[in-house]
Write an enzyme that holds these catalytic residues in place. Structure first.
Site, short mmCIF file in Angstrom:
data_model
loop_
_atom_site.label_atom_id
_atom_site.label_comp_id
_atom_site.label_asym_id
_atom_site.label_seq_id
_atom_site.Cartn_x
_atom_site.Cartn_y
_atom_site.Cartn_z
N SER A 1 0.78 -1.18 0.25
CA SER A 1 -0.02 0.10 -0.07
C SER A 1 1.00 1.21 0.11
O SER A 1 0.50 2.17 -0.36
CB SER A 1 -0.95 -0.04 1.37
N GLU B 1 -8.67 -10.18 3.81
CA GLU B 1 -9.12 -8.67 3.45
C GLU B 1 -10.70 -8.91 2.93
O GLU B 1 -10.85 -9.36 1.98
CB GLU B 1 -8.18 -8.06 2.34
O1 KIV Z 1 -0.24 -3.36 1.92
C1 KIV Z 1 -1.02 -3.58 2.68
O2 KIV Z 1 -1.17 -2.18 3.63
C2 KIV Z 1 -1.90 -4.78 3.10
C3 KIV Z 1 -2.80 -4.44 4.06
C4 KIV Z 1 -4.03 -3.57 3.59
C5 KIV Z 1 -3.00 -5.68 4.71
O3 KIV Z 1 -1.57 -5.72 2.38
#
Ligand code: KIV
Length: 271
Positions: free
Chosen positions: A52, A189
């Site tokens: 993310s 998720e």
């Molecule tokens: O990349 C991320 O932040 C994630 C979370 C949403 C679990 O994979």
């Protein structure tokens, strides 16, 4: 005293023990030294250097563009700020889906170059062989099922996953397959709470939910979302614990005013 409070360093064994004792696991993302340091000092159990970062750090629309080099850079910064939490680093899109040798090479680069403690990857039976190979090299792997953002163009939407019986059955099969392959934990998720509860009860490894209800063994959120730094993302599962975006806005506006009015710096702030 709880297992987490007793631990000076959180390991994958600590998380297994927490599941056994019914103690909830806390996890948040971080991508840089300063915030990771604060998050760790506040007592979080797991810090995820999530892909993310592609969205909240680099401003991309998806997690697809982030590279292994970018992830290693973010993880290096985070590791320097962390004393207690387990640091899990996402394997980015394109670095593990091809074959298990490529997956192992990518995981080894993360471990050697960043100092992270574990890797996370998305997918079920199709990545089980890669998980097995990475784990047999001594690298802990966290799985990720349900909404898997790296496959966004396959699904075309970020809506709730596994609402239908067939998809729910596939999720259970995937969870069991990647547990058998050696995952120490699995992120769920955006799946129905009832399904997450049912699958969590059938696994011996801890499950960590994001939009997956309260019966997972732990919870994860993206730090910038829960702090209110990102403004344009408000899914139902997101609880905002602070409004740092508005705090920053107010502080920057006040600074601009003070400089323009000649109020900053004052005599005490000058040499
Ligand atoms: O990349 C991320 O932040 C994630 C979370 C949403 C679990 O994979």
């Amino acid at each position: 005293m709880s297992i987490a409070d007793n631990a000076t360093k959180i390991t994958t064994n600590t998380l297994q023990e927490m599941k056994r004792e019914g103690e909830k696991i806390t996890m948040l993302t971080s991508y840089d030294y300063s915030l990771a340091r604060l998050v760790d000092a506040a007592g979080i159990d797991v810090i995820l250097v999530g892909d993310s970062a592609s969205n909240v750090m680099a401003g991309n629309e998806t997690t697809i563009p982030i590279t292994l080099d970018h992830m290693i850079y973010h993880a290096q910064c985070v590791v320097k700020g962390v004393e207690r939490a387990l640091v899990v680093v996402d394997l980015p899109f394109g670095t593990y889906q091809g074959d298990s040798k490529t997956a192992l090479d990518s995981a080894i680069r993360i471990m050697k170059e960043s100092g992270g403690h574990a890797v996370k990857l998305e997918g079920g039976t199709e990545v089980a062989e890669s998980i097995e190979r990475i784990v047999s090299a001594g690298i802990p792997v966290q799985g990720h099922l349900g909404l898997t953002p790296q496959s966004i163009y396959k699904f075309g939407t970020y809506s709730v996953r596994a609402k239908e019986d067939a998809e729910a059955a596939k999720l259970l099969e995937d969870a069991k397959a990647i547990e058998a392959a050696g995952c120490f934990s699995i992120v769920f998720e955006k799946i129905p709470a009832e399904l997450a509860a049912k699958v969590s009860a059938q696994l011996s490894v801890p499950t960590i939910g994001i939009g997956a209800g309260s019966e997972c063994d732990g919870q994860v959120l993206v730090l910038h979302d829960m702090l209110g730094i990102t403004k344009d993302f408000s899914p139902r599962f997101l609880r905002r614990y602070a409004d740092i975006g508005n705090t920053i806005d107010g502080a920057v506006k006040k600074y601009i005013d003070d400089v323009r009015n000649g109020d900053f710096p004052n005599a005490e702030e000058s040499y």
